[in-house]
Design an enzyme around this catalytic site. Structure first.
Site, PDB file in Angstrom:
ATOM      1  CB  CYS A   1      -1.182  -0.482   1.677  1.00  0.00           C
ATOM      2  SG  CYS A   1      -2.577  -0.646   1.311  1.00  0.00           S
TER       3      CYS A   1
HETATM    4  N1  LIG Z   1      -3.047  -5.718   2.724  1.00  0.00           N
HETATM    5  C1  LIG Z   1      -3.162  -4.437   2.637  1.00  0.00           C
HETATM    6  O1  LIG Z   1      -3.345  -3.913   3.477  1.00  0.00           O
HETATM    7  C2  LIG Z   1      -4.412  -3.611   1.626  1.00  0.00           C
HETATM    8  C3  LIG Z   1      -4.656  -2.744   2.399  1.00  0.00           C
HETATM    9  C4  LIG Z   1      -5.699  -1.996   1.415  1.00  0.00           C
HETATM   10  C5  LIG Z   1      -5.805  -1.756   0.590  1.00  0.00           C
HETATM   11  N2  LIG Z   1      -5.244  -2.792  -0.194  1.00  0.00           N
HETATM   12  C6  LIG Z   1      -5.601  -3.240  -1.041  1.00  0.00           C
HETATM   13  O2  LIG Z   1      -6.668  -4.227  -2.263  1.00  0.00           O
HETATM   14  C7  LIG Z   1      -5.705  -4.981  -3.140  1.00  0.00           C
HETATM   15  C8  LIG Z   1      -5.527  -6.054  -2.653  1.00  0.00           C
HETATM   16  O3  LIG Z   1      -4.522  -6.427  -1.976  1.00  0.00           O
HETATM   17  P1  LIG Z   1      -4.234  -8.183  -0.944  1.00  0.00           P
HETATM   18  O4  LIG Z   1      -3.409  -7.797   0.386  1.00  0.00           O
HETATM   19  O5  LIG Z   1      -5.638  -8.464  -0.672  1.00  0.00           O
HETATM   20  O6  LIG Z   1      -3.586  -8.590  -2.397  1.00  0.00           O
HETATM   21  P2  LIG Z   1      -3.442 -10.669  -1.334  1.00  0.00           P
HETATM   22  O7  LIG Z   1      -2.402 -10.215  -2.875  1.00  0.00           O
HETATM   23  O8  LIG Z   1      -3.615 -10.833  -0.400  1.00  0.00           O
HETATM   24  O9  LIG Z   1      -4.634 -10.929  -2.615  1.00  0.00           O
HETATM   25  C9  LIG Z   1      -4.928 -11.134  -3.727  1.00  0.00           C
HETATM   26  C10 LIG Z   1      -6.292 -12.741  -3.902  1.00  0.00           C
HETATM   27  O10 LIG Z   1      -6.159 -12.128  -4.981  1.00  0.00           O
HETATM   28  C11 LIG Z   1      -6.169 -13.574  -6.014  1.00  0.00           C
HETATM   29  N3  LIG Z   1      -6.291 -13.155  -7.718  1.00  0.00           N
HETATM   30  C12 LIG Z   1      -5.935 -12.408  -8.572  1.00  0.00           C
HETATM   31  N4  LIG Z   1      -5.609 -12.598  -9.679  1.00  0.00           N
HETATM   32  C13 LIG Z   1      -7.346 -13.096  -9.552  1.00  0.00           C
HETATM   33  C14 LIG Z   1      -8.411 -13.414 -10.212  1.00  0.00           C
HETATM   34  N5  LIG Z   1      -8.343 -12.781 -11.681  1.00  0.00           N
HETATM   35  N6  LIG Z   1      -9.598 -13.690  -9.709  1.00  0.00           N
HETATM   36  C15 LIG Z   1      -9.532 -14.281  -8.558  1.00  0.00           C
HETATM   37  N7  LIG Z   1      -8.410 -14.184  -7.702  1.00  0.00           N
HETATM   38  C16 LIG Z   1      -7.960 -13.476  -8.510  1.00  0.00           C
HETATM   39  C17 LIG Z   1      -5.371 -13.827  -5.093  1.00  0.00           C
HETATM   40  O11 LIG Z   1      -4.495 -15.239  -6.067  1.00  0.00           O
HETATM   41  C18 LIG Z   1      -5.088 -13.642  -3.792  1.00  0.00           C
HETATM   42  O12 LIG Z   1      -5.230 -14.594  -3.397  1.00  0.00           O
HETATM   43  C19 LIG Z   1      -4.565  -4.285  -3.513  1.00  0.00           C
HETATM   44  O13 LIG Z   1      -5.305  -3.402  -4.852  1.00  0.00           O
HETATM   45  C20 LIG Z   1      -4.300  -3.782  -2.678  1.00  0.00           C
HETATM   46  O14 LIG Z   1      -3.183  -2.766  -2.657  1.00  0.00           O
HETATM   47  C21 LIG Z   1      -4.655  -3.449   0.851  1.00  0.00           C
END
Ligand SMILES: NC(=O)c1ccc[n+]([C@@H]2O[C@H](COP(=O)([O-])OP(=O)(O)OC[C@H]3O[C@@H](n4cnc5c(N)ncnc54)[C@H](O)[C@@H]3O)[C@@H](O)[C@H]2O)c1
Length: 447
Positions: free
Chosen positions: A277
């Site tokens: 992030c």
């Molecule tokens: N981790 C955090 O603390 C946080 C906080 C706020 C915002 N975000 C944002 O949220 C979003 C997601 O982040 P995250 O940390 O959950 O990512 P992550 O990598 O933990 O999880 C993403 C998941 O999506 C799955 N995935 C990817 N492409 C896919 C598709 N086409 N269909 C189905 N599943 C699919 C992956 O296998 C994975 O399990 C990002 O944009 C991130 O910047 C994250």
């Protein structure tokens, strides 16, 4: 009654009655807690993820996020929540929440490939009357100009046949004080029906929902929050160096400044920034600013400062080793905490990995101890470190290193053991100020 109005009214009713079926696309740090929260509110929920191993683990009620109680997953599964890799589950859903990664590309530019792929998957299952919400962090304009055209490829129109909104995730991994439910939720859409539907949906299970006037505004809110952190972290790290030269301890300064009840918010120094992030959002914002002929020099300077933090720390380690008479090339350093953040099993963009890499480039032999990483996984930035094992903490092991560098101050580490055995402690987190760390036997330097 127009068709658009009838689709809107039907969905609104089924959301209000908690009959609407929800699906998250992505079951990671954001998608899984969100899916469980929606399920706990009484909605039927399916979680779609391409990672079949993760899907199986979730359905088996296993702990897939370290700080996350597994009984939450088990309870949701018992209540009907299912994880799947079958994309046709989306066709049965009324509300689709896209929570896929938005990392940086190899050239350090925004990488929307996951959003595009998820959009194509949703488009293949899209039917009239659905609400699609993008939760992934993107640049202002991306939902309207990247995702929406993909969703409209089959002929359905956003705001008429289906509804489209953006709602940035504000999850703070490892933070017990705020939950998905209690963190206010920003929602934005470019048309009134989509905005009302997204507001109605999140209001069913989130304490406070804050509607904004457009998709781009909601996208901008997220980047503003993270860029604010980026700039302030750079500022406090810069002050740390200047105050040290003045003989002033930055930690004491920040603690005291934080007593001001208005106009100040504490940010703490550290070895650099990590996660997906804080290092990523300002790049998205800056990239978009250039795209529209503008610029964000303060944000860019903060990014440069943060990117250089691991180098500064590595250089400082070398200096402090030399001061203690250790030959840098023969030195051995134990890094405490390899995750990017306290009490989280996540090494994405971790500054600890960058420091390890820099130290080894100087010829310093490094090991690490991290209770969350018995073995290091392959990371995009440091694939060469995959397979390295965490060193077990014992007084004998600690005493064998020329220095212990605290990169991440996980709670479960025996700091008293380290305090008693280490020859030299280099502390980027002020971890040895806590009373339970006890008296430090060797030399302690906050860096
Ligand atoms: N981790 C955090 O603390 C946080 C906080 C706020 C915002 N975000 C944002 O949220 C979003 C997601 O982040 P995250 O940390 O959950 O990512 P992550 O990598 O933990 O999880 C993403 C998941 O999506 C799955 N995935 C990817 N492409 C896919 C598709 N086409 N269909 C189905 N599943 C699919 C992956 O296998 C994975 O399990 C990002 O944009 C991130 O910047 C994250």
């Amino acid at each position: 009654m127009t068709n658009a109005f009838s689709l809107y009214a039907t969905l609104k009713d089924s959301i209000a009655a908690h009959r609407a079926r929800a699906a998250t696309v992505g079951l990671g740090y954001v998608g899984l807690p969100l899916a469980l929260t929606v399920s706990e509110a009484g909605f039927p929920v399916t979680g779609l993820d391409l990672n079949t191993g993760r899907v199986a683990a979730i359905n088996a009620g296993e702990k897939v996020i370290s700080y996350f109680p597994e009984d939450r997953i088990r309870n949701a599964v018992a209540a009907g929540f299912r994880a799947t890799s079958d994309v046709t589950a989306l066709a049965e859903s009324d509300v689709i929440l896209i929570c896929v990664p938005t990392p940086l590309s190899d050239t350090r530019d925004p990488d929307l490939s996951y959003v595009i792929r998820a959009g194509e998957t949703v488009a293949s299952q899209l039917r009239p009357g659905q609400l699609v919400v993008l939760e992934s962090t993107v640049w202002p304009g991306a939902t309207a100009t990247v995702l929406k055209p993909i969703l409209e490829r089959g002929g359905l129109r956003a705001g008429e046949d289906f509804f489209l909104a953006f709602s940035p995730e504000r999850e703070d991994p490892g933070n017990d004080t705020f939950t998905t439910r209690s963190i206010p939720k920003i929602v934005g859409a470019d048309d009134a029906k989509s905005r009302e539907l997204v507001e109605t949906f999140y209001s069913q299970f989130i304490t406070k929902v804050v509607p904004v006037s457009s998709l781009a505004t909601a996208e901008a809110v997220k980047l503003t929050e993270n860029s604010f952190r980026t700039v302030n972290i750079a500022l406090v790290n810069e002050m740390k160096v200047a105050f040290e030269a003045m003989g002033v301890d930055i930690w004491e300064v920040v603690r005291a400044a934080a007593t001001k009840p208005f106009g100040y918010m504490p940010f703490y120094p550290g070895p650099g920034i990590g996660g997906d992030c804080i290092p990523v959002s300002p790049v998205y914002l800056s990239w978009r600013a250039r795209d529209v002929g503008s610029s964000l020099p303060i944000v860019d300077l903060a990014r440069t400062n943060n990117d250089g933090a691991p180098d500064l720390i590595a250089g400082r380690v070398a200096v402090e080793l030399s001061k203690c008479g250790a030959a840098v090339q023969d030195a051995r350093v134990l890094i405490l905490g390899i995750a990017y953040k306290k009490d989280v099993e996540d090494t994405r963009e971790s500054p600890a990995l960058a420091i390890l890499n820099r130290l080894e480039a100087m010829g310093i032999a490094c090991d690490f101890h991290d209770p969350y990483f018995p073995v290091l996984p392959a990371t995009r930035d440091h694939p060469e470190l995959a397979g390295r094992a965490s060193v077990a903490l014992s007084a004998e092991a600690v005493a064998g290193y020329d220095a212990v560098l605290v990169a991440t101050d996980h709670s479960g580490v025996d700091y008293a053991l380290v305090a008693g055995a280490a020859k030299l402690i280099l502390d980027t987190r002020n971890a040895f100020a806590r009373p339970e760390a006890g008296a430090v036997g060797g030399r302690l330097v906050k860096i």
